[in-house]
Every structure is written in C-alpha cells, then in structure tokens.
Design a protein around this motif. Sequence first.
Motif, short mmCIF file in Angstrom:
data_model
loop_
_atom_site.label_atom_id
_atom_site.label_comp_id
_atom_site.label_asym_id
_atom_site.label_seq_id
_atom_site.Cartn_x
_atom_site.Cartn_y
_atom_site.Cartn_z
N ASP A 89 0.80 -1.22 0.00
CA ASP A 89 0.00 0.00 0.00
C ASP A 89 0.83 1.28 0.00
OD1 ASP A 89 -2.34 -1.41 -0.18
OD2 ASP A 89 -2.72 -1.41 1.98
N VAL A 90 2.15 1.13 -0.05
CA VAL A 90 3.03 2.29 -0.24
C VAL A 90 3.98 1.95 -1.38
CG1 VAL A 90 2.90 2.89 2.20
CG2 VAL A 90 4.85 1.56 1.37
N VAL A 91 4.64 2.97 -1.88
CA VAL A 91 5.66 2.78 -2.92
C VAL A 91 6.98 3.35 -2.40
CG1 VAL A 91 6.36 3.24 -5.29
CG2 VAL A 91 3.93 3.04 -4.73
N ASN A 92 7.99 2.52 -2.38
CA ASN A 92 9.34 3.00 -2.10
C ASN A 92 9.88 3.60 -3.39
OD1 ASN A 92 11.78 3.17 -0.36
ND2 ASN A 92 12.62 1.95 -2.02
N MET A 93 10.22 4.88 -3.37
CA MET A 93 10.53 5.59 -4.60
C MET A 93 12.03 5.73 -4.86
SD MET A 93 7.61 8.43 -3.90
CE MET A 93 8.29 9.62 -5.02
N ALA A 94 12.84 5.39 -3.87
CA ALA A 94 14.29 5.54 -4.03
C ALA A 94 14.96 4.22 -3.63
CB ALA A 94 14.77 6.71 -3.17
N THR A 95 16.17 4.30 -3.13
CA THR A 95 16.87 3.09 -2.70
C THR A 95 16.79 2.89 -1.19
OG1 THR A 95 18.95 4.31 -2.50
CG2 THR A 95 18.49 3.24 -4.62
N PHE A 96 16.19 3.84 -0.49
CA PHE A 96 16.26 3.85 0.96
C PHE A 96 15.72 2.57 1.59
CE2 PHE A 96 16.14 6.01 5.11
CZ PHE A 96 17.31 6.74 5.02
N TYR A 97 14.53 2.15 1.17
CA TYR A 97 13.93 0.91 1.70
C TYR A 97 13.79 -0.14 0.60
CZ TYR A 97 12.76 3.77 5.75
OH TYR A 97 12.84 4.59 6.84
N GLN A 98 14.63 -0.05 -0.41
CA GLN A 98 14.46 -0.92 -1.58
C GLN A 98 14.60 -2.40 -1.22
OE1 GLN A 98 16.59 0.32 -5.03
NE2 GLN A 98 16.32 -1.60 -6.11
N LEU A 99 15.54 -2.75 -0.39
CA LEU A 99 15.73 -4.16 -0.04
C LEU A 99 14.52 -4.71 0.69
CD1 LEU A 99 19.51 -4.15 1.03
CD2 LEU A 99 18.50 -4.58 -1.23
N THR A 100 13.94 -3.92 1.55
CA THR A 100 12.71 -4.33 2.23
C THR A 100 11.56 -4.42 1.24
OG1 THR A 100 13.37 -3.36 4.35
CG2 THR A 100 11.02 -3.70 4.01
N TYR A 101 11.41 -3.40 0.42
CA TYR A 101 10.27 -3.30 -0.51
C TYR A 101 10.28 -4.42 -1.53
CZ TYR A 101 6.94 -1.01 -3.70
OH TYR A 101 5.87 -0.71 -4.50
N THR A 102 11.46 -4.76 -2.03
CA THR A 102 11.56 -5.76 -3.10
C THR A 102 11.92 -7.15 -2.59
OG1 THR A 102 13.88 -5.17 -3.49
CG2 THR A 102 12.21 -4.02 -4.80
N THR A 104 14.64 -8.26 -1.27
CA THR A 104 15.98 -8.66 -1.72
C THR A 104 16.99 -8.57 -0.57
OG1 THR A 104 16.23 -6.40 -2.58
CG2 THR A 104 15.68 -8.13 -4.16
N TYR A 105 16.49 -8.67 0.64
CA TYR A 105 17.34 -8.65 1.83
C TYR A 105 18.03 -9.99 2.02
CZ TYR A 105 12.49 -9.93 2.79
OH TYR A 105 11.22 -10.44 2.68
N ASP A 106 19.04 -9.98 2.89
CA ASP A 106 19.69 -11.21 3.31
C ASP A 106 20.05 -11.09 4.79
OD1 ASP A 106 22.12 -9.76 3.52
OD2 ASP A 106 22.72 -10.30 1.49
N ALA A 107 20.84 -12.01 5.28
CA ALA A 107 21.12 -12.06 6.72
C ALA A 107 22.06 -10.96 7.19
CB ALA A 107 21.69 -13.43 7.09
N THR A 108 22.54 -10.12 6.27
CA THR A 108 23.41 -9.02 6.65
C THR A 108 22.78 -7.66 6.37
OG1 THR A 108 24.54 -8.92 4.50
CG2 THR A 108 25.44 -10.44 6.15
N PRO A 493 5.60 -15.82 -2.84
CA PRO A 493 4.66 -16.82 -2.30
C PRO A 493 4.93 -17.10 -0.82
CG PRO A 493 5.58 -17.54 -4.39
CD PRO A 493 6.37 -16.35 -3.98
N GLY A 494 3.89 -17.46 -0.12
CA GLY A 494 4.04 -17.76 1.30
C GLY A 494 4.99 -18.91 1.57
N SER A 495 5.13 -19.81 0.62
CA SER A 495 6.03 -20.95 0.78
C SER A 495 7.49 -20.57 0.56
CB SER A 495 5.65 -22.06 -0.21
OG SER A 495 5.71 -21.57 -1.55
N ASN A 496 7.73 -19.38 0.02
CA ASN A 496 9.09 -18.95 -0.26
C ASN A 496 9.79 -18.53 1.03
OD1 ASN A 496 11.30 -16.97 -1.08
ND2 ASN A 496 10.61 -17.64 -3.09
N PHE A 497 11.06 -18.89 1.15
CA PHE A 497 11.80 -18.57 2.37
C PHE A 497 11.91 -17.07 2.61
CE2 PHE A 497 15.01 -18.51 -0.93
CZ PHE A 497 15.93 -17.53 -0.54
N LYS A 498 11.78 -16.25 1.55
CA LYS A 498 11.91 -14.81 1.72
C LYS A 498 10.70 -14.15 2.36
CE LYS A 498 15.45 -13.76 -1.69
NZ LYS A 498 15.86 -12.87 -2.80
#
Length: 520
Positions: A89-102, A104-108, A493-498
Amino acid sequence: MKNIFKKILLSVVVLGMSSCTEEKILDLNPINNIADSQAFSTPSLIQASMIGVYNAAAIGQYNSTSANGGRGYVWGAAFVEQGETRGEDVVNMATFYQLTYTATYDATTANNVYYWIDGYRLINRCNLMIEGATGAVAKGIITQAVADDYIGQAKFLRAITHFELLTYFARPYNFTAGATHPGVIYREVGINTAQELSSEDNKPRNTVAECYTKVLADLDDAEKLIASNGVTGGRVVGRATKSAAIAFKTRVYLQKRDWANVITEGTKLTGTYTLTTDPYAPFATGTNTSNSESIFSILHTSTLNPQVNAALASILKNRALVCISPIIWRDPEWLADDKRREDGKFIYTASGIKYTNKYTDITNLTDPAPIIRYAEVVLNMAEAQARLSAANLPTALTLLNSVRNRSLAAPTTQAYTAASFTTQAAMVKAILKERRIEFLQEGRRWTDIHRLQGDDLAPIDGIPAKVANATPATTAFVLGNTYTITTPVAAVPGSNFKFLWPIPQLEMNTNLGIEQNTGW
C-alpha cells in the motif's frame, strides 16, 4: 567478544555500564556515566533508567559508528516505515527501503539486522529494569508500589518487542498445529555481567506457542502492575499504561485467532477511550498526544528523534521517499470523497504524487509514532465478532461503521447496512479493507499480511505484488481516469523462504543454539 550480547547488550548505558562508547542514544546526565552498582541507588536514578528504556525504544542504534545516530528501531520510525514498505500500500521511490520493498534482503541487510539487534537491546534493558527495581525494593530505596509500576512498564515493552520480532522472523501462529514451529528467543534475564552472559549464551528459539504464552503473561502482569490506566488523573500516551496492555492483548489474540478473548479484552476499554469525531485528531499537532483515541505512542522531541534519515515527517513527507501506492489509492472501496483523502489534511501532494500527511513536523521531527489507537481495538473487535463460530454480524457492522462513518462525506447514505454484507467472509473482507485505509502509513500492513497467511475467510498468499520501486506516474493518482496498475515487483509466495527475514548472520555466527529460518 564472542557473542552479540557481549558487544551490544553488555553496553547498556542506561542501566549503569560505565565505559560504553558504542551507545549514543541517551542524553541523560549523570545516568550515562554512573557505575553499575549505583544505577538503582536512588529514586531519581531509577526514574532516569526507566526514561532511558523508552528512549531506546524510540531511537535505537542503527550502527555503532553512524553520525546520524539511531533510525527509530524498533518502536520509533522503523516500526512504521518497515511495517509499511513490506506491504503493497506504499511505494518506495528511491533506494532507501528498496531491499525491504523488493524482498531482496539477506542475513546481513541493515534493516532486518537492526530490527533484531535493537529489539533485543531494548528487551535486555527491560530485563535489567525489572531486576534493578526488584532489588531496590529489597534495599528500601523505593516502595513496592513504585517498583511494580516500573516493572509493569518494562514487562509491557518486553512483551510487545518479542511480539514484534515474531511477525518478522517467525511464521504466523496457525502455521503448524499447536504453533510448535520456531519463534524467537524469549529473554527474561538481564545481561550485564560475564556470568549472566555465560548462562544465557547459546539459547535456542522458543516455539511460537511458547512466545505467545509469555507475551500474554507479561501483558497480564503489565495490566495488573502499572499504576495508570492512561486516562484517570491525566492522559498518558507516551508511557505504558494498563489500557495499553489491554489494547495490545487484542492485537495478540487477533493474531492467535482467539476471537473470544479479543472481544473480552477490547470490551474492558469501552468508555475509557472513544473514537475522535475528527479522524485526523490523533495526528494533528496539538492533539496527537491529548485526544481520546490514542492509547500508546512513542514520543519524540526536537532533541530526541530518529533525525533526517528516519524520522517520520522526514521520510514520508519532506524527503518524499515513500508515497501512497496507486493500489490502495485507486481502490474503489475507498470512496472518492472520504475525508481521509483530503489534501492538506490527511494527504500531502507534491508534483502530483500523494503522500501521507499524518506526520507534519519537518523542522523539529517531533511527530509521535502511533503504536496503537482505539480505532484498532474497535476494528479488532469487529473482526472477532464477524469470525466467531456463531458470527455476530450486526455487532461487527456497528463497530466497523463507528470507525468508517466519521470519515464519510454523507454517512446517512454511504454507511454500510445489514444488506451490505450477508456472509462472514464479506464482512471480514470489508473490515480488512477498512484497516488498510484507516491505518495507512501507521505500520500495520505487514502484521495483517503476516497473520492472514492461509486464512479461511480472507487468505493472503505471501507478500503481495507491488508497483515498481520508482516514482509512480502522476496519472496514477487522478481518480476517475483510465489507468492500469502494473506490479513489476513480483509477489513472494508464502512458501518462499523470503517471506520471513533471516536471523541476522551476527547472531548465527555467535549463538550456537539458534536455528536459522528455513532456506536462508
């Protein structure tokens, strides 16, 4: 130092560690420099310690060298910003929260790492506060009544922080029969000595069921022990109260799918809190801490806030990094003349893009972070009434309308009626949509996505698809025109580890007893 608690939790300034250059979040004097043996030696120092716990909840520490200090982990700005950008329901417009939004995060990734680190830093402070206040009673420094109030507040913050971590690092309650799947580590011992560290080191994760039991026990204790109910004797919004504990229990029971207890707890607040006639009152400067609806918020001041890199008005308005998504803006169930669309009040428009205007102090960054409002309690009860095995749809309708009608241009003709929803599923879906509108940009979306996995009436599968991580076209915000919403950020998907954040690598490297989330 071997363990994350040696590096972080043993450097808890507020409770008396004397050489803590790593912590920069408190402006308390002399609490920053006193010896551990003195931290609970006088009533004033004990009070300062409790203030320090709240400061930590509001600011956190993004990293040990950041010139900009903390970014509002875990209950300040981060609670709102992360809770929204994980949703659609929001759009991340820059890189600030891009990893959360897309996703694409990891354990670091810093965003999820510091949710964990600052969450457990706060939990440790709560535990040290509980132990310190208990010891001060034994020494005759404070009375049992005074200690109980401090202990109740600390148990409240301990409970809600563990619960918040569950929604990011563990599957929802109903993922397994009996909720036997991994939760988080529920820590109840304060760590400020090597001996305590040794005994607490390498603890495994509790099950989700165990975590819920402990969360609810802490909230029950908080309800009993805290002196203030939030209203009698003066309105209290920025500190834990009996009412805040009750309100949070409705949130916990809702996620546990214990509908009867949602209603039981919510009913306790009837008459103590009321919905404001003006739906904007909980956010307006001058009434955002004095209205009849706000139950618990994290307060900020001009000298105690997450600063330009995280403060709510900075990120969501002044720097314009996160806007409202066309997905919810163009939803036909959000009426075009709804007051929550009003430009200059709820909405801030810049270059044709729509942003929330719930947080407006772009100069001093003092807007509170709204953690729980009575509107949520009402909608929690509405949903519970609709989900009972013997559904009470008339009561659910009344509760839903009580929140929605105050924002309608013509409630006499636009209000929902008994004919609007004739099934449980239809009623529940309407309540869920109302939550998306009412709590937009308040950090509530991820919790609902999380708890609705595999739901029987309104299921969500994983993380919904989103519009592109970029500035949307201005035509997306013009109601009544023809516009096709595209969602190039694919659903997870809910089954995806991400679907879950990974346990931070820092913790995995040092805690031999912890289990990583599957797939990471």
